[in-house]
Design an enzyme around this catalytic site. Structure first.
Site, PDB file in Angstrom:
ATOM      1  N   HIS A 102       0.790  -1.226   0.000  1.00  0.00           N
ATOM      2  CA  HIS A 102       0.000   0.000   0.000  1.00  0.00           C
ATOM      3  C   HIS A 102       0.826   1.281   0.000  1.00  0.00           C
ATOM      4  CE1 HIS A 102      -3.448  -2.606   0.697  1.00  0.00           C
ATOM      5  NE2 HIS A 102      -4.176  -1.593   0.268  1.00  0.00           N
ATOM      6  N   ASP A 166      -7.031   4.213   9.670  1.00  0.00           N
ATOM      7  CA  ASP A 166      -8.406   4.103   9.178  1.00  0.00           C
ATOM      8  C   ASP A 166      -8.629   2.788   8.436  1.00  0.00           C
ATOM      9  OD1 ASP A 166      -9.271   6.529  10.165  1.00  0.00           O
ATOM     10  OD2 ASP A 166      -8.754   7.636   8.359  1.00  0.00           O
ATOM     11  N   GLU A 282     -12.375  12.929  13.846  1.00  0.00           N
ATOM     12  CA  GLU A 282     -11.834  13.085  12.497  1.00  0.00           C
ATOM     13  C   GLU A 282     -12.758  13.963  11.676  1.00  0.00           C
ATOM     14  OE1 GLU A 282      -9.341   9.429  10.960  1.00  0.00           O
ATOM     15  OE2 GLU A 282     -10.860   9.885   9.474  1.00  0.00           O
TER      16      GLU A 282
END
Length: 524
Positions: A102, A166, A282
């Site tokens: 990623h 997240d 957030e």
């Protein structure tokens, strides 16, 4: 009579490694010199085109760097053997550890070198795996393990880590090499602030266990160190009793000052043991690009979409604030009261408060459903020209005016989530390699763009305009998941930490073998 002879394994290994080294360095390799056991990894080195191709790309789909081979290790000793092979070669080759792939800008690639497929370690039972200590309230976790698996394993014991990202399908070693941030960071700090001990293989092939009290220089170097000093093979993560469920609320603002003021108020209650503090804060932007939901989270009731879209159409940007309070059977009523009290003190738009009550695991793994949906539509494996920044609190209003309401609205191409939420500097440890702004409160801003293969450059141009604005306006911005093209930019990025960062590199990876894809010390 035709006779066949089996070539001894030693000579097969010798042939594979010699071929690899000749390809990489164009010079002969003296294999008898140091450690013939290095040859044991030959069977785990792959030059298969499909393996090489997979190692030459990442989630970003922007950079491509082709390695000469891929190592599929079964033990940390295999990794050390590869590093030793390069370390003692007359012309060393670059080595990059790749977890779940990623990275965005080729950070886990090794052009003309060797990529270590860390996922291979999960297939073998002789690694660290995930071992939970209910007495010590910690988990020993292999660097190759995914955070989703850490969550599932620790929940079996009624425990869980406190700091998350997240998205949970990232490796432990990968996030600890950067920082690991999310809406819990204001209270518990990034993931790198929640590590008790590490096992690391350095750029000299040394196995070292490190902690704040043992080999502390390596411990602080590796955490947030962008893979420059060693490869994490084990991390000891502290745990606490896991909650059962969460109160999950979103409120909307059309006034950026009220939006940031409320966020800063909420993160001022940040004690780890403060039961009145929120567990997650957030913020994000909603813009006129279709549904108010996105791949990160489907939250708003479908029946409310029209009025939210109407609001966005009117104001062009709406600021969404997301709040979470954990609870269990004993604290359910208390959590309700505390959340109501918190909401009464906020300045969001009347009539635009939305709430859910979901399981703890469902909340933490909220991004997964969006990923699977995009994957099924062929929209996940696409370019991701992301830009992640840390902005000092004193300049966040200027950033809103110049970037959100300036560059972003003018270009009108932003389709992915845009995050904006504050953190407390006191929750970070300055001895670690990670770099943050020099203010007590700073914001993370994440432009999580997705694009087609033929138009990602437009997002890159927008990213450059944003960085140019910050430079010209004197905003002392720091990149998170940084990507720079020159040494001068890296020196500026690290600022006062550059000298010690450089010293640590020479101490733990003197031949500059590790993580060449970051382009810090091997910049051409």
């Amino acid at each position: 009579m035709v006779m066949s002879f089996q070539i001894p394994a030693y000579f097969t290994a010798l042939f594979i490694i010699t071929r690899l080294l000749i390809k990489i360095s164009s010079k002969p390799f003296d294999v008898h010199h140091k450690d013939i056991k290095s040859l044991d990894i030959a069977a785990k080195l792959s030059v298969d085109p499909s393996a090489v191709e997979a190692a030459s790309r990442d989630f970003g789909h922007i950079v491509k760097a082709i390695p000469q081979a891929v190592l599929h290790p079964s033990t940390p000793q295999d990794i050390a053997a590869l590093i030793k092979l390069s370390y003692y070669n007359s012309v060393p080759f670059g080595i990059a550890a790749k977890g779940h792939g990623h990275s965005i800008r080729g950070q886990a690639m090794a052009n003309n070198g060797v990529v270590i497929d860390m996922k291979s370690m999960k297939k073998h039972p002789n690694g660290t795996g995930i071992r939970v200590s209910t007495e010590g309230l910690h988990a020993d976790v292999g660097g190759e393990q995914l955070w989703i698996d850490v969550l599932n394993k620790t929940l079996e014991h009624g425990l869980a880590p406190v700091s998350w990202t997240d998205y949970l399908y990232l490796t432990v070693g990968g996030t600890l090499s950067n920082a690991g941030i999310s809406g819990q960071t204001f209270r518990h700090g990034p993931q790198i602030s929640n590590v008790l001990e590490l096992d690391v293989i350095t750029g000299k092939a040394d196995f070292m266990t490190c902690s704040p009290k043992k080999n502390s220089e390596l411990f602080y170097a590796v955490l947030g160190g962008l893979g420059q000093f060693g490869i994490i093979t084990r991390a000891r993560i502290p745990l606490q009793p896991a909650p059962k469920r969460v109160k999950w609320v979103r409120v909307l603002y059309n006034d950026f000052s009220a939006f940031t003021r409320d966020q800063e108020l909420l993160i001022s209650r940040n004690g780890r043991k403060d039961k009145s503090a929120l567990d997650y804060v957030e913020g994000s932007l909603l813009m006129d690009q279709g549904s108010p939901d996105n791949w990160r989270s489907s939250f708003f009731p479908h029946s409310d979409h029209p009025k939210i879209i109407s609001l966005i159409t009117k104001h062009r940007i709406i600021y969404s604030l997301e709040l979470v309070k954990h609870y269990d059977d004993q604290t359910k009523n208390t959590a309700d009261k505390e959340m109501k009290q918190i909401l009464q003190g906020l300045s969001y738009m009347p009539g635009f408060m939305f709430h859910k009550d979901v399981g703890y695991e469902e909340f933490l793994n909220r991004v997964r459903s969006g990923e699977l949906k995009l994957e099924s539509q062929g929209l996940w494996e696409v370019p991701h020209p992301w830009l992640n920044l840390f902005i000092p609190k004193s300049r966040i209003s200027d950033f809103n005016n110049g970037v959100f309401r300036g560059i972003v609205l003018e270009r009108n191409i932003t389709t992915g989530p845009v995050l904006v939420y504050p953190m407390n500097k006191q929750k970070w440890d300055d001895r670690m390699s990670a770099v943050i702004p020099d203010e007590e409160i700073f914001y993370t801003v994440g432009f999580l763009h997705s694009s087609g293969f033929d138009d990602w450059e437009a997002f890159e141009d927008q990213n450059k305009d944003i960085m140019k604005f910050c430079k010209e306006a004197g905003v002392m911005v720091k990149q998170y998941l940084p990507h720079y093209s020159t040494k001068d930019e890296w020196v500026h990025h690290f600022g006062s930490k550059w000298k010690i960062f450089q010293q640590r590199k020479h101490q733990f990876d003197p031949r500059m073998l590790l993580s060449p894809g970051q382009r810090i010390f091997n910049n051409n």
